[in-house]
Motif scaffolding. Structure first.
Motif, PDB file in Angstrom:
ATOM      1  N   ARG A 306       0.811  -1.218   0.000  1.00 36.57           N
ATOM      2  CA  ARG A 306       0.000   0.000   0.000  1.00 36.57           C
ATOM      3  C   ARG A 306       0.844   1.267   0.000  1.00 36.57           C
ATOM      4  O   ARG A 306       0.355   2.338  -0.360  1.00 36.57           O
ATOM      5  N   SER A 307       2.117   1.168   0.409  1.00 33.65           N
ATOM      6  CA  SER A 307       2.900   2.367   0.699  1.00 33.65           C
ATOM      7  C   SER A 307       4.043   2.645  -0.268  1.00 33.65           C
ATOM      8  O   SER A 307       4.463   3.793  -0.416  1.00 33.65           O
ATOM      9  N   LEU A 308       4.571   1.621  -0.931  1.00 34.91           N
ATOM     10  CA  LEU A 308       5.803   1.801  -1.695  1.00 34.91           C
ATOM     11  C   LEU A 308       5.614   2.582  -2.987  1.00 34.91           C
ATOM     12  O   LEU A 308       6.493   3.346  -3.386  1.00 34.91           O
ATOM     13  N   THR A 309       4.492   2.391  -3.661  1.00 30.23           N
ATOM     14  CA  THR A 309       4.273   3.034  -4.958  1.00 30.23           C
ATOM     15  C   THR A 309       2.902   3.703  -4.978  1.00 30.23           C
ATOM     16  O   THR A 309       2.077   3.499  -4.085  1.00 30.23           O
ATOM     17  N   ASN A 310       2.663   4.484  -6.018  1.00 34.57           N
ATOM     18  CA  ASN A 310       1.367   5.135  -6.176  1.00 34.57           C
ATOM     19  C   ASN A 310       0.273   4.138  -6.530  1.00 34.57           C
ATOM     20  O   ASN A 310      -0.892   4.344  -6.217  1.00 34.57           O
TER      21      ASN A 310
END
Length: 335
Positions: A306-310
């Motif tokens: 959920r956090s690493l990429t858009n």
């Protein structure tokens, strides 16, 4: 009798894992595309947050976090049972076909049955369980020989064959369906944690309340089943009866989890191994740690996705990126 030093070691690692899970929970609740700063977490948890902050935390993130924790716990316990019953350290519900059986059942149910949303939530775990149970029975029957009984390695190989066949069947099922339904099943296959609302938490929780204590109470039986059959028979264990009961629990735990989270593999492989390496192979010691470890692994995978990429990366893909190399390592180092 378990030596006091081993119990002390177990308590240390359980406490350490609880702290690690707590820290990961804090990160998971404040991570994602919608803003919820860390310094606003406590006020929001205590009811002093804005409407937007409360909505993000309690309606979007909290149910998803709880589902990933519960599903990871169930998958790790399922894997631990399968590894002990089959006496094969490479056993995992995703590898031997149980997850695929649940997936085919969920796909058929989603495509061909029109069910109201409220009923659908509680039917999905049951449907997944029925599909996985039918698959497990077929695997068991194909693995059974009247003169030899069940050969653990034979069970694994038959399971891998069923997993491949069922994956192909799922592709055939969705090949002529409309785009919306194909999109749902594709997300399921990728392990996209599609069931991320509170009703899915309540649909999943009862199964864990029943089968986690049941398995923990069977810890000594699992110790015996993981040894040779002659040892188990020598102490009066009914091997076939115990094996069937525990396989039933493993199927239930895995099926209801993946029916809500999607196709998640390798959690049931990695978590028991990590726990065994830390505190040894006795089930009374490592099972509680494996349960916590499995929940933490899936929570980390989903948080990273959920956090690493858009664009959100499904948790199943993140887990596979970690689990596949680990599986190869176990394959190369196993006897």
């Amino acid at each position: 009798m378990i030596h006091a030093s081993l119990l002390k070691k177990q308590h240390f690692y359980l406490g350490l894992m609880a702290v690690v899970i707590f820290i990961t929970l804090m990160i998971a609740m404040t991570s994602g595309h919608a803003s919820l700063p860390l310094h606003r977490l406590i006020p929001t948890l205590t009811g002093a947050g804005t409407f937007q902050e409360s909505f993000i935390l309690f309606s979007i993130r909290m149910p998803r976090i709880i589902i990933t924790l519960l599903a990871g716990m169930a998958l790790s316990l399922s894997g631990a049972i399968l590894q002990s019953v089959t006496r094969n350290d490479l056993a995992d519900p995703g590898i031997i076909g149980i997850n695929a059986g649940a997936g085919v059942a969920v796909s058929i149910f989603f495509i061909f049955f029109n069910i109201e949303a409220g009923t659908f939530v509680y039917m999905i775990p049951l449907v997944g369980f029925i599909g996985a149970l039918i698959t497990a029975v077929l695997i068991y029957l194909f693995s059974y020989k009247r003169t030899e009984g069940i050969k653990p390695m034979h069970l694994i190989l038959v399971g891998v064959g069923f997993s491949t066949a069922l994956s192909g069947l799922m592709v055939v099922i969705i090949s002529s369906q409309e785009a919306e339904k194909v999109d749902f099943i594709a997300k399921w296959l990728a392990g996209n944690i599609w069931g991320s609302d509170w009703p899915f938490v309540f649909a999943l929780l009862p199964w864990l309340i029943v089968f986690i204590p049941f398995t923990l109470l069977k810890a000594n039986r699992l110790n015996l089943l993981s040894m040779s059959e002659s040892v188990a028979i020598g102490v009066g264990v009914s091997i076939q009866k115990e094996r069937i009961q525990l396989l039933f629990a493993a199927v239930a735990l895995a099926a209801v989890s993946v029916s809500i989270t999607g196709g998640i593999a390798f959690i049931g492989l990695m978590a028991p191994h990590i726990a065994k390496r830390l505190i040894g192979p006795r089930h009374q010691l490592f099972l509680p740690l494996a349960i916590l470890t499995g929940g933490w692994l899936l929570l980390v995978a989903d948080t990273l996705g959920r956090s690493l990429t858009n664009t959100m990366i499904p948790a199943g893909i993140v887990v596979s990126l970690i689990g596949a190399p680990y599986f190869i390592y176990l394959l190369l180092t196993s006897d």
